[in-house]
Scaffold this motif. Structure first.
Motif, PDB file in Angstrom:
ATOM      1  N   ARG A   1      35.162  24.774  45.229  1.00  0.00           N
ATOM      2  CA  ARG A   1      34.790  26.022  44.553  1.00  0.00           C
ATOM      3  C   ARG A   1      35.020  27.233  45.456  1.00  0.00           C
ATOM      4  N   LEU A   2      34.771  27.052  46.744  1.00  0.00           N
ATOM      5  CA  LEU A   2      35.032  28.145  47.685  1.00  0.00           C
ATOM      6  C   LEU A   2      36.529  28.472  47.701  1.00  0.00           C
ATOM      7  N   GLN A   3      37.350  27.436  47.612  1.00  0.00           N
ATOM      8  CA  GLN A   3      38.801  27.627  47.586  1.00  0.00           C
ATOM      9  C   GLN A   3      39.233  28.390  46.337  1.00  0.00           C
ATOM     10  N   ILE A   4      38.645  28.049  45.208  1.00  0.00           N
ATOM     11  CA  ILE A   4      38.948  28.752  43.949  1.00  0.00           C
ATOM     12  C   ILE A   4      38.627  30.244  44.091  1.00  0.00           C
ATOM     13  N   VAL A   5      37.452  30.522  44.656  1.00  0.00           N
ATOM     14  CA  VAL A   5      37.020  31.917  44.817  1.00  0.00           C
ATOM     15  C   VAL A   5      37.937  32.659  45.791  1.00  0.00           C
ATOM     16  N   ARG A   6      38.357  31.990  46.847  1.00  0.00           N
ATOM     17  CA  ARG A   6      39.279  32.627  47.800  1.00  0.00           C
ATOM     18  C   ARG A   6      40.598  32.980  47.114  1.00  0.00           C
ATOM     19  N   GLU A   7      41.093  32.080  46.277  1.00  0.00           N
ATOM     20  CA  GLU A   7      42.368  32.354  45.586  1.00  0.00           C
ATOM     21  C   GLU A   7      42.222  33.492  44.589  1.00  0.00           C
ATOM     22  N   LEU A   8      41.097  33.510  43.878  1.00  0.00           N
ATOM     23  CA  LEU A   8      40.865  34.599  42.923  1.00  0.00           C
ATOM     24  C   LEU A   8      40.749  35.934  43.651  1.00  0.00           C
ATOM     25  N   ALA A   9      40.088  35.923  44.803  1.00  0.00           N
ATOM     26  CA  ALA A   9      39.922  37.161  45.574  1.00  0.00           C
ATOM     27  C   ALA A   9      41.264  37.628  46.133  1.00  0.00           C
ATOM     28  N   ALA A  10      42.070  36.674  46.584  1.00  0.00           N
ATOM     29  CA  ALA A  10      43.366  37.030  47.169  1.00  0.00           C
ATOM     30  C   ALA A  10      44.303  37.572  46.101  1.00  0.00           C
TER      31      ALA A  10
ATOM     32  N   SER B   1      44.912  26.349  34.956  1.00  0.00           N
ATOM     33  CA  SER B   1      46.054  25.501  35.315  1.00  0.00           C
ATOM     34  C   SER B   1      46.806  26.040  36.539  1.00  0.00           C
ATOM     35  N   HIS B   2      46.534  27.282  36.923  1.00  0.00           N
ATOM     36  CA  HIS B   2      47.126  27.841  38.142  1.00  0.00           C
ATOM     37  C   HIS B   2      46.670  27.065  39.377  1.00  0.00           C
ATOM     38  N   PHE B   3      45.446  26.534  39.327  1.00  0.00           N
ATOM     39  CA  PHE B   3      44.841  25.912  40.511  1.00  0.00           C
ATOM     40  C   PHE B   3      45.244  24.443  40.587  1.00  0.00           C
ATOM     41  N   ASP B   4      45.844  24.104  41.683  1.00  0.00           N
ATOM     42  CA  ASP B   4      46.319  22.728  41.870  1.00  0.00           C
ATOM     43  C   ASP B   4      45.322  22.001  42.775  1.00  0.00           C
ATOM     44  N   LEU B   5      44.190  21.608  42.172  1.00  0.00           N
ATOM     45  CA  LEU B   5      43.135  20.967  42.957  1.00  0.00           C
ATOM     46  C   LEU B   5      43.317  19.446  42.945  1.00  0.00           C
ATOM     47  N   PRO B   6      42.999  18.790  44.066  1.00  0.00           N
ATOM     48  CA  PRO B   6      43.185  17.346  44.168  1.00  0.00           C
ATOM     49  C   PRO B   6      42.044  16.564  43.530  1.00  0.00           C
ATOM     50  N   VAL B   7      41.675  16.961  42.327  1.00  0.00           N
ATOM     51  CA  VAL B   7      40.602  16.268  41.600  1.00  0.00           C
ATOM     52  C   VAL B   7      41.003  16.161  40.134  1.00  0.00           C
ATOM     53  N   THR B   8      40.228  15.387  39.367  1.00  0.00           N
ATOM     54  CA  THR B   8      40.554  15.218  37.950  1.00  0.00           C
ATOM     55  C   THR B   8      40.326  16.521  37.184  1.00  0.00           C
TER      56      THR B   8
ATOM     57  N   THR C   1      37.140  21.334  35.638  1.00  0.00           N
ATOM     58  CA  THR C   1      36.383  22.048  34.606  1.00  0.00           C
ATOM     59  C   THR C   1      34.933  22.245  35.046  1.00  0.00           C
ATOM     60  N   HIS C   2      34.360  21.201  35.632  1.00  0.00           N
ATOM     61  CA  HIS C   2      32.985  21.275  36.125  1.00  0.00           C
ATOM     62  C   HIS C   2      32.843  22.383  37.178  1.00  0.00           C
ATOM     63  N   HIS C   3      33.788  22.421  38.134  1.00  0.00           N
ATOM     64  CA  HIS C   3      33.695  23.426  39.207  1.00  0.00           C
ATOM     65  C   HIS C   3      33.749  24.847  38.630  1.00  0.00           C
ATOM     66  N   PHE C   4      34.646  25.065  37.670  1.00  0.00           N
ATOM     67  CA  PHE C   4      34.735  26.398  37.067  1.00  0.00           C
ATOM     68  C   PHE C   4      33.451  26.741  36.306  1.00  0.00           C
ATOM     69  N   ARG C   5      32.867  25.728  35.660  1.00  0.00           N
ATOM     70  CA  ARG C   5      31.631  25.990  34.923  1.00  0.00           C
ATOM     71  C   ARG C   5      30.495  26.378  35.878  1.00  0.00           C
ATOM     72  N   VAL C   6      30.395  25.681  37.013  1.00  0.00           N
ATOM     73  CA  VAL C   6      29.346  26.016  37.993  1.00  0.00           C
ATOM     74  C   VAL C   6      29.528  27.458  38.479  1.00  0.00           C
ATOM     75  N   LEU C   7      30.774  27.830  38.745  1.00  0.00           N
ATOM     76  CA  LEU C   7      31.043  29.202  39.201  1.00  0.00           C
ATOM     77  C   LEU C   7      30.691  30.224  38.110  1.00  0.00           C
ATOM     78  N   ARG C   8      31.008  29.889  36.868  1.00  0.00           N
ATOM     79  CA  ARG C   8      30.693  30.807  35.763  1.00  0.00           C
ATOM     80  C   ARG C   8      29.193  30.936  35.569  1.00  0.00           C
TER      81      ARG C   8
END
Lengths: 117, 117
Positions: B34-43, B51-58, B63-70
């Protein structure tokens, strides 16, 4: 633990400065009780004993919170006689993440002022 | 949800600015992904699709990580056609906790540079 780093069986393990991780720091501070402990240590600026903190939880839960803070590298815990003393690792945190601890403390103070916490 | 706040059944719930809590913010950012997602959004500084985010998870973990951030108030998620777009709630966070987001991003960048993350 080698004899060089543990002079007493009562010494508690601490991560070296270089082993402190931002994720563990944020996790440690994401709990309201632990954040409160850190705010009190920062406000006092000195070592405080565990018994100084009057938290509305059991003793074992209090011990757990201090251990999470220690293992994340946020505080240093040292036995002095029968008391377990706690101090913020401000030098380590400021070296690793300049400005972060102060920003977190300011955010916590701001929220407490807004919500009456 | 009232018709005034939900113009479509596909609208996703977001906390109001005043309901964002520091503890939830820190918990959301205590996960490396989630920290990585936020860093990319900030950058990027703009909306990015999931689908822009190429995370090494299912996909469901993503979807879960984005929901927690939201739900923590860190990002805003909006459907645009078939894409779910994500944007940092920088204005809200900067208003609630001045300097905190930048301090967190700087700490994350510093750690990544040190550890090669």
């Amino acid at each position: 633990m080698s004899p060089a780093t543990a002079t007493s069986s009562r010494d508690l393990p601490h991560p070296a400065r270089g082993d402190i991780r931002l994720q563990a720091l944020l996790h440690a501070l994401s709990d309201p009780m632990r954040l409160q402990i850190v705010r009190e240590l920062a406000a006092d600026g000195d070592e405080l004993s565990c018994s100084h903190f009057d938290l509305p939880v059991t003793k074992s839960t209090t011990t757990h919170h201090f251990r999470v803070l220690r293992e994340a590298g946020v505080i240093r815990q040292i036995y002095r006689g029968t008391a377990k003393m706690n101090a913020l690792r401000r030098d380590d945190l400021d070296d690793l993440f300049p400005g972060l601890l102060d920003a977190l403390l300011a955010a916590a103070a701001r929220q407490a002022a807004r919500l009456g916490g």
